[in-house]
Design a protein around this motif. Structure first.
Motif, PDB file in Angstrom:
ATOM      1  N   GLY A  95       0.818  -1.221   0.000  1.00  0.00           N
ATOM      2  CA  GLY A  95       0.000   0.000   0.000  1.00  0.00           C
ATOM      3  C   GLY A  95       0.844   1.260   0.000  1.00  0.00           C
ATOM      4  O   GLY A  95       0.544   2.226  -0.711  1.00  0.00           O
ATOM      5  N   GLY A  96       1.903   1.263   0.793  1.00  0.00           N
ATOM      6  CA  GLY A  96       2.786   2.434   0.836  1.00  0.00           C
ATOM      7  C   GLY A  96       3.482   2.672  -0.493  1.00  0.00           C
ATOM      8  O   GLY A  96       3.588   3.811  -0.964  1.00  0.00           O
ATOM      9  N   ALA A  97       3.940   1.588  -1.123  1.00  0.00           N
ATOM     10  CA  ALA A  97       4.604   1.724  -2.414  1.00  0.00           C
ATOM     11  C   ALA A  97       3.612   2.162  -3.483  1.00  0.00           C
ATOM     12  O   ALA A  97       3.938   2.993  -4.341  1.00  0.00           O
ATOM     13  CB  ALA A  97       5.259   0.400  -2.809  1.00  0.00           C
ATOM     14  N   PHE A  98       2.386   1.631  -3.441  1.00  0.00           N
ATOM     15  CA  PHE A  98       1.377   2.062  -4.406  1.00  0.00           C
ATOM     16  C   PHE A  98       1.086   3.554  -4.246  1.00  0.00           C
ATOM     17  O   PHE A  98       1.030   4.283  -5.244  1.00  0.00           O
ATOM     18  CB  PHE A  98       0.080   1.265  -4.234  1.00  0.00           C
ATOM     19  CG  PHE A  98      -1.010   1.735  -5.159  1.00  0.00           C
ATOM     20  CD1 PHE A  98      -1.072   1.255  -6.455  1.00  0.00           C
ATOM     21  CD2 PHE A  98      -1.947   2.663  -4.747  1.00  0.00           C
ATOM     22  CE1 PHE A  98      -2.054   1.693  -7.327  1.00  0.00           C
ATOM     23  CE2 PHE A  98      -2.926   3.113  -5.608  1.00  0.00           C
ATOM     24  CZ  PHE A  98      -2.990   2.629  -6.902  1.00  0.00           C
ATOM     25  N   ALA A  99       0.912   3.999  -3.015  1.00  0.00           N
ATOM     26  CA  ALA A  99       0.624   5.420  -2.777  1.00  0.00           C
ATOM     27  C   ALA A  99       1.775   6.300  -3.250  1.00  0.00           C
ATOM     28  O   ALA A  99       1.558   7.340  -3.894  1.00  0.00           O
ATOM     29  CB  ALA A  99       0.346   5.648  -1.290  1.00  0.00           C
ATOM     30  N   MET A 100       2.992   5.891  -2.950  1.00  0.00           N
ATOM     31  CA  MET A 100       4.157   6.665  -3.377  1.00  0.00           C
ATOM     32  C   MET A 100       4.240   6.727  -4.903  1.00  0.00           C
ATOM     33  O   MET A 100       4.485   7.785  -5.481  1.00  0.00           O
ATOM     34  CB  MET A 100       5.430   6.045  -2.801  1.00  0.00           C
ATOM     35  CG  MET A 100       6.666   6.859  -3.060  1.00  0.00           C
ATOM     36  SD  MET A 100       8.102   6.299  -2.129  1.00  0.00           S
ATOM     37  CE  MET A 100       8.170   4.577  -2.521  1.00  0.00           C
ATOM     38  N   GLY A 101       4.002   5.600  -5.563  1.00  0.00           N
ATOM     39  CA  GLY A 101       4.025   5.577  -7.021  1.00  0.00           C
ATOM     40  C   GLY A 101       2.899   6.389  -7.626  1.00  0.00           C
ATOM     41  O   GLY A 101       3.084   7.076  -8.641  1.00  0.00           O
ATOM     42  N   ALA A 102       1.714   6.328  -7.028  1.00  0.00           N
ATOM     43  CA  ALA A 102       0.576   7.087  -7.555  1.00  0.00           C
ATOM     44  C   ALA A 102       0.800   8.590  -7.398  1.00  0.00           C
ATOM     45  O   ALA A 102       0.503   9.366  -8.316  1.00  0.00           O
ATOM     46  CB  ALA A 102      -0.708   6.668  -6.843  1.00  0.00           C
ATOM     47  N   ILE A 103       1.355   8.999  -6.268  1.00  0.00           N
ATOM     48  CA  ILE A 103       1.641  10.429  -6.058  1.00  0.00           C
ATOM     49  C   ILE A 103       2.744  10.888  -7.009  1.00  0.00           C
ATOM     50  O   ILE A 103       2.614  11.926  -7.667  1.00  0.00           O
ATOM     51  CB  ILE A 103       2.011  10.698  -4.587  1.00  0.00           C
ATOM     52  CG1 ILE A 103       0.784  10.496  -3.702  1.00  0.00           C
ATOM     53  CG2 ILE A 103       2.576  12.106  -4.415  1.00  0.00           C
ATOM     54  CD1 ILE A 103       1.090  10.446  -2.223  1.00  0.00           C
ATOM     55  N   GLY A 104       3.813  10.119  -7.090  1.00  0.00           N
ATOM     56  CA  GLY A 104       4.892  10.467  -8.010  1.00  0.00           C
ATOM     57  C   GLY A 104       4.431  10.448  -9.462  1.00  0.00           C
ATOM     58  O   GLY A 104       4.788  11.320 -10.254  1.00  0.00           O
ATOM     59  N   GLY A 105       3.601   9.454  -9.823  1.00  0.00           N
ATOM     60  CA  GLY A 105       3.056   9.386 -11.178  1.00  0.00           C
ATOM     61  C   GLY A 105       2.140  10.550 -11.484  1.00  0.00           C
ATOM     62  O   GLY A 105       2.109  11.046 -12.617  1.00  0.00           O
ATOM     63  N   THR A 106       1.393  11.012 -10.485  1.00  0.00           N
ATOM     64  CA  THR A 106       0.526  12.175 -10.677  1.00  0.00           C
ATOM     65  C   THR A 106       1.352  13.417 -10.982  1.00  0.00           C
ATOM     66  O   THR A 106       1.050  14.160 -11.925  1.00  0.00           O
ATOM     67  CB  THR A 106      -0.337  12.411  -9.416  1.00  0.00           C
ATOM     68  OG1 THR A 106      -1.179  11.274  -9.230  1.00  0.00           O
ATOM     69  CG2 THR A 106      -1.184  13.662  -9.551  1.00  0.00           C
ATOM     70  N   VAL A 107       2.405  13.622 -10.218  1.00  0.00           N
ATOM     71  CA  VAL A 107       3.266  14.785 -10.449  1.00  0.00           C
ATOM     72  C   VAL A 107       3.950  14.669 -11.815  1.00  0.00           C
ATOM     73  O   VAL A 107       3.911  15.606 -12.625  1.00  0.00           O
ATOM     74  CB  VAL A 107       4.314  14.922  -9.311  1.00  0.00           C
ATOM     75  CG1 VAL A 107       5.329  15.994  -9.638  1.00  0.00           C
ATOM     76  CG2 VAL A 107       3.625  15.217  -7.992  1.00  0.00           C
ATOM     77  N   TRP A 108       4.569  13.521 -12.072  1.00  0.00           N
ATOM     78  CA  TRP A 108       5.327  13.325 -13.313  1.00  0.00           C
ATOM     79  C   TRP A 108       4.437  13.462 -14.547  1.00  0.00           C
ATOM     80  O   TRP A 108       4.736  14.227 -15.460  1.00  0.00           O
ATOM     81  CB  TRP A 108       5.997  11.957 -13.287  1.00  0.00           C
ATOM     82  CG  TRP A 108       6.763  11.652 -14.519  1.00  0.00           C
ATOM     83  CD1 TRP A 108       6.335  10.925 -15.592  1.00  0.00           C
ATOM     84  CD2 TRP A 108       8.088  12.080 -14.828  1.00  0.00           C
ATOM     85  NE1 TRP A 108       7.318  10.857 -16.538  1.00  0.00           N
ATOM     86  CE2 TRP A 108       8.413  11.575 -16.096  1.00  0.00           C
ATOM     87  CE3 TRP A 108       9.025  12.838 -14.149  1.00  0.00           C
ATOM     88  CZ2 TRP A 108       9.631  11.792 -16.693  1.00  0.00           C
ATOM     89  CZ3 TRP A 108      10.248  13.055 -14.756  1.00  0.00           C
ATOM     90  CH2 TRP A 108      10.540  12.539 -16.010  1.00  0.00           C
TER      91      TRP A 108
END
Length: 153
Positions: free
Chosen positions: A19-32
């Motif tokens: 869950g933590g990795a998914f959230a981090m990837g989703a936030i980073g993917g949103t910015v990128w």
């Protein structure tokens, strides 16, 4: 070294890490992808382009990060159970297996290279973490005068 009984059991840790990795990837993917979509859209439609790029790609990036985090955590728990130790080598070994498992569809060479690369990357992370722990652990300050008490850390 004694076992740490305050930690959660492995299934909980695996779900937490996923869950933590998914959230981090989703936030980073949103910015990128938000920035990328904004820059690649025509002048009058930049917000719409950014929004469409985020909706299309951010969940994919989050899913990729989540799979990596969950798989790494699963291998880490397995390695801890097999070795009956908790040290930096567990992360390196788990990184090796994670890199190999994620690249297995690409053939033997790709699997080997990805496993070695991931293990090296985790080795660097663990080494930097150990160095930071040593830097941050400050020894007690020795008294300047003999009758003075040392400062508490």
């Amino acid at each position: 070294m004694s076992a740490d009984h305050t930690r959660d059991p492995c299934p909980i840790v695996i779900l937490n890490d996923f869950g933590g990795a998914f959230a981090m990837g989703a936030i980073g993917g949103t910015v990128w992808h938000g920035i990328k979509g904004f820059r690649n859209s025509p002048y009058g439609e930049r917000f719409i382009g950014a929004s469409a790029a985020v909706r299309a790609r951010a969940p994919v990036v989050g899913g990729n990060f989540g799979v990596w985090g969950g798989l790494f955590s699963t291998f880490d728990c397995t390695v801890k159970a097999v070795r009956k130790r908790e040290d930096a080598w567990n992360a390196v070994i788990a990184g090796f297996f994670t890199g190999g498992a994620l690249a297995i569809r690409g053939g033997w060479r790709h699997t080997r290279n990805s496993a070695i690369t991931c293990a090296c990357l985790l080795g660097v992370f663990e080494g930097v973490g150990m160095m930071m722990q040593r830097v941050m652990a400050q020894p007690a300050v020795a008294p300047v005068y003999p009758d003075e008490q040392p400062l508490a850390a």
